[in-house]
Design an enzyme around this catalytic site. Structure first.
Site, short mmCIF file in Angstrom:
data_model
loop_
_atom_site.label_atom_id
_atom_site.label_comp_id
_atom_site.label_asym_id
_atom_site.label_seq_id
_atom_site.Cartn_x
_atom_site.Cartn_y
_atom_site.Cartn_z
N SER A 1 -10.84 0.27 3.46
CA SER A 1 -10.14 -0.10 5.00
C SER A 1 -9.51 1.39 5.18
CB SER A 1 -8.75 -0.88 4.49
OG SER A 1 -9.72 -2.34 4.16
N ARG B 1 0.93 -1.02 0.03
CA ARG B 1 -0.05 -0.12 0.09
C ARG B 1 0.94 1.28 -0.18
NH1 ARG B 1 -2.02 -3.42 -1.43
NH2 ARG B 1 -3.77 -4.56 -0.61
N GLU C 1 -4.37 4.36 5.84
CA GLU C 1 -4.15 3.86 4.56
C GLU C 1 -4.80 5.15 3.68
OE1 GLU C 1 -5.11 -0.17 3.52
OE2 GLU C 1 -5.86 0.63 1.57
C1 LIG Z 1 -15.35 0.54 -1.12
C2 LIG Z 1 -13.93 0.65 -1.22
C3 LIG Z 1 -13.08 -0.51 -1.33
C4 LIG Z 1 -12.00 -0.46 -1.60
N1 LIG Z 1 -10.98 -1.72 -1.53
C5 LIG Z 1 -9.52 -1.35 -1.63
C6 LIG Z 1 -9.00 -2.65 -1.75
O1 LIG Z 1 -9.41 -3.74 -1.74
N2 LIG Z 1 -7.53 -2.66 -1.67
C7 LIG Z 1 -7.04 -1.36 -2.01
O2 LIG Z 1 -5.76 -1.34 -2.30
N3 LIG Z 1 -7.86 -0.13 -1.53
C8 LIG Z 1 -9.14 -0.20 -1.63
N4 LIG Z 1 -9.92 0.75 -1.59
C9 LIG Z 1 -9.05 2.23 -1.67
C10 LIG Z 1 -8.96 3.03 -2.60
O3 LIG Z 1 -9.77 2.35 -3.83
C11 LIG Z 1 -7.41 2.75 -3.32
O4 LIG Z 1 -6.74 3.25 -2.51
C12 LIG Z 1 -7.15 3.28 -4.56
O5 LIG Z 1 -5.77 2.99 -5.17
C13 LIG Z 1 -7.20 4.89 -4.83
O6 LIG Z 1 -7.46 5.08 -6.21
P1 LIG Z 1 -8.31 6.51 -6.53
O7 LIG Z 1 -8.19 6.43 -8.22
O8 LIG Z 1 -9.58 6.52 -5.94
O9 LIG Z 1 -7.36 7.48 -6.13
P2 LIG Z 1 -7.64 8.80 -5.18
O10 LIG Z 1 -8.42 8.33 -3.87
O11 LIG Z 1 -8.39 9.89 -6.16
O12 LIG Z 1 -6.30 9.54 -4.80
C14 LIG Z 1 -5.39 8.92 -3.94
C15 LIG Z 1 -4.10 9.40 -3.85
O13 LIG Z 1 -3.47 9.30 -5.36
C16 LIG Z 1 -3.26 10.62 -5.75
N5 LIG Z 1 -3.43 10.65 -7.20
C17 LIG Z 1 -4.40 9.91 -8.05
N6 LIG Z 1 -4.39 9.99 -9.18
C18 LIG Z 1 -3.06 10.63 -9.52
C19 LIG Z 1 -2.15 10.75 -10.65
N7 LIG Z 1 -2.59 10.30 -11.76
N8 LIG Z 1 -1.04 11.27 -10.70
C20 LIG Z 1 -0.47 11.57 -9.35
N9 LIG Z 1 -1.32 11.39 -8.21
C21 LIG Z 1 -2.45 10.89 -8.14
C22 LIG Z 1 -4.14 11.43 -4.87
O14 LIG Z 1 -3.63 12.96 -5.14
C23 LIG Z 1 -4.00 11.00 -3.69
O15 LIG Z 1 -2.82 11.36 -2.97
C24 LIG Z 1 -11.10 0.89 -1.64
C25 LIG Z 1 -11.99 1.97 -1.31
C26 LIG Z 1 -13.25 1.86 -1.22
C27 LIG Z 1 -14.32 2.97 -1.17
#
Ligand SMILES: Cc1cc2nc3c(=O)[nH]c(=O)nc-3n(C[C@H](O)[C@H](O)[C@H](O)COP(=O)(O)OP(=O)(O)OC[C@H]3O[C@@H](n4cnc5c(N)ncnc54)[C@H](O)[C@@H]3O)c2cc1C
Length: 322
Positions: free
Chosen positions: A234, A184, A317
């Site tokens: 999480s 992570r 996280e």
């Molecule tokens: C219902 C649910 C279930 C989930 N299950 C899991 C799971 O099983 N495993 C897991 O690992 N995570 C899980 N997550 C958490 C989440 O989906 C992950 O952490 C995911 O990687 C975040 O992706 P995002 O596109 O939503 O990023 P965001 O939440 O939009 O951003 C996360 C970070 O990345 C940065 N960022 C985003 N895009 C870019 C880019 N192009 N360039 C530079 N920086 C960027 C943002 O500034 C921020 O700091 C879950 C979340 C939810 C709501």
């Protein structure tokens, strides 16, 4: 300066390279359903429009943050005094044949959603994405957090990724060997880099087996995690038992954050509109009209109680945007 940036946005929108909103309610895009307003909320349609927008924000002295699907972030309740730039509309994805190896590889832009990526992999009998199938993340966000589940991580099949470096106004190709990924966590954004696209070189496997694994993972998720509820997934990482919590008693050693929180009797604990899920204690959920402050206060309380009862230090996280 804000005037110049507004002018840039107006022109770019007229040209059809992005869409933007002012005074945008961030709770409408945050998966936890919290946060105030952003002065600007921008969705560029292409990688070059994204880099142009970042460049313009920099030139105009506008604070900005690039986000993906906002599934792992909490925006401030008082709002964001700048531009939130969402990558979600930058979503070209395709399968190429590598001219040297003859193997299939997947090219995905930063805004491609992981469920889309894993379905494309399935269609092409490509292995390594089945665990990612229900993660509501973009490729860009997933690379930042090294998203993963059920034994698969986004970095497992990653061969290279392209980033934009705002300070140098330059794009660069990076490899996981030079910018390592861990549980992570990743160094993908080192130097303030913005992820533009990624290249994956997965192995092939039997399509029926991949589909079976995807279905099993989705069922497991539905059975064990809150579904259709606002959350950031999480809230805490699995505790680090190697360096941080190595002297913890065997009763707790090796357990996930959810298991520890449950053992501490915190399921259902509520502060304001935020609660520890009764289904999965690792999830903090929006059980009413939660604010970001409710989530942060609840998280602090959970951390304190867990530490007092077990000696374990939980690490978030979820990312707090300032
Ligand atoms: C219902 C649910 C279930 C989930 N299950 C899991 C799971 O099983 N495993 C897991 O690992 N995570 C899980 N997550 C958490 C989440 O989906 C992950 O952490 C995911 O990687 C975040 O992706 P995002 O596109 O939503 O990023 P965001 O939440 O939009 O951003 C996360 C970070 O990345 C940065 N960022 C985003 N895009 C870019 C880019 N192009 N360039 C530079 N920086 C960027 C943002 O500034 C921020 O700091 C879950 C979340 C939810 C709501």
């Amino acid at each position: 300066m804000e005037k110049n940036f507004s002018l840039f946005l107006k022109e770019a929108q007229n040209k059809g390279s992005l869409k933007y909103f002012t005074n945008f309610d961030l709770s409408s895009v945050c998966s936890a359903g919290t946060g105030g307003s952003a002065v600007f909320f921008i969705t560029p349609y292409t990688v070059s429009s994204l880099t142009e927008t970042v460049k313009s924000a920099n030139c105009c002295g506008i604070k900005y943050r690039v986000i993906g699907n906002a599934s792992n972030i909490l925006f401030p309740d008082q709002g964001f005094d700048g531009a939130i730039i969402s990558s979600k509309k930058i979503n070209t994805v395709r399968v190429n044949i590598n001219s040297e190896t003859g193997k299939k590889e997947i090219y995905a832009e930063c805004g491609v959603m992981l469920p889309v990526l894993s379905k494309l992999a399935l269609k092409n009998s490509l292995y390594g994405f089945a665990g990612l199938t229900s993660i509501p993340a973009t490729v860009g966000g997933a690379l930042i957090t090294n998203a993963g589940a059920f034994g698969d991580e986004i970095s497992d099949t990653l061969t290279s990724f392209t980033v934009y470096l705002p300070e140098r106004d330059k794009t660069e190709e990076r490899t996981p060997a030079s910018y390592p990924f861990s549980y992570r966590n990743s160094n993908a954004a080192e130097g303030g880099a913005i992820i533009l696209s990624a290249l994956f070189s997965p192995n092939t496997a039997n399509m029926v087996e991949i589909r079976e694994k995807m279905l099993q993972n989705t069922e497991k998720r539905k059975a064990t995690q809150p579904f259709g509820v606002k959350s950031v997934g999480s809230f805490f990482k699995k505790p680090d038992y190697i360096t941080v919590n190595k002297n913890v008693s065997s009763e707790f050693y090796g357990k996930s954050a959810g298991e520890i929180i449950e053992i501490c009797g915190l399921k259902g604990k509520t502060i304001g509109g935020a609660s520890v899920s009764k289904k999965h204690a690792g999830f903090l959920i929006n059980s009413g009209n939660a604010t970001t402050s409710d989530f942060l206060l609840l998280a602090e309380n959970v951390k304190r109680i867990v530490f007092e009862k077990t000696g374990i230090i939980l690490i978030e996280e979820c990312i707090k945007i300032n």
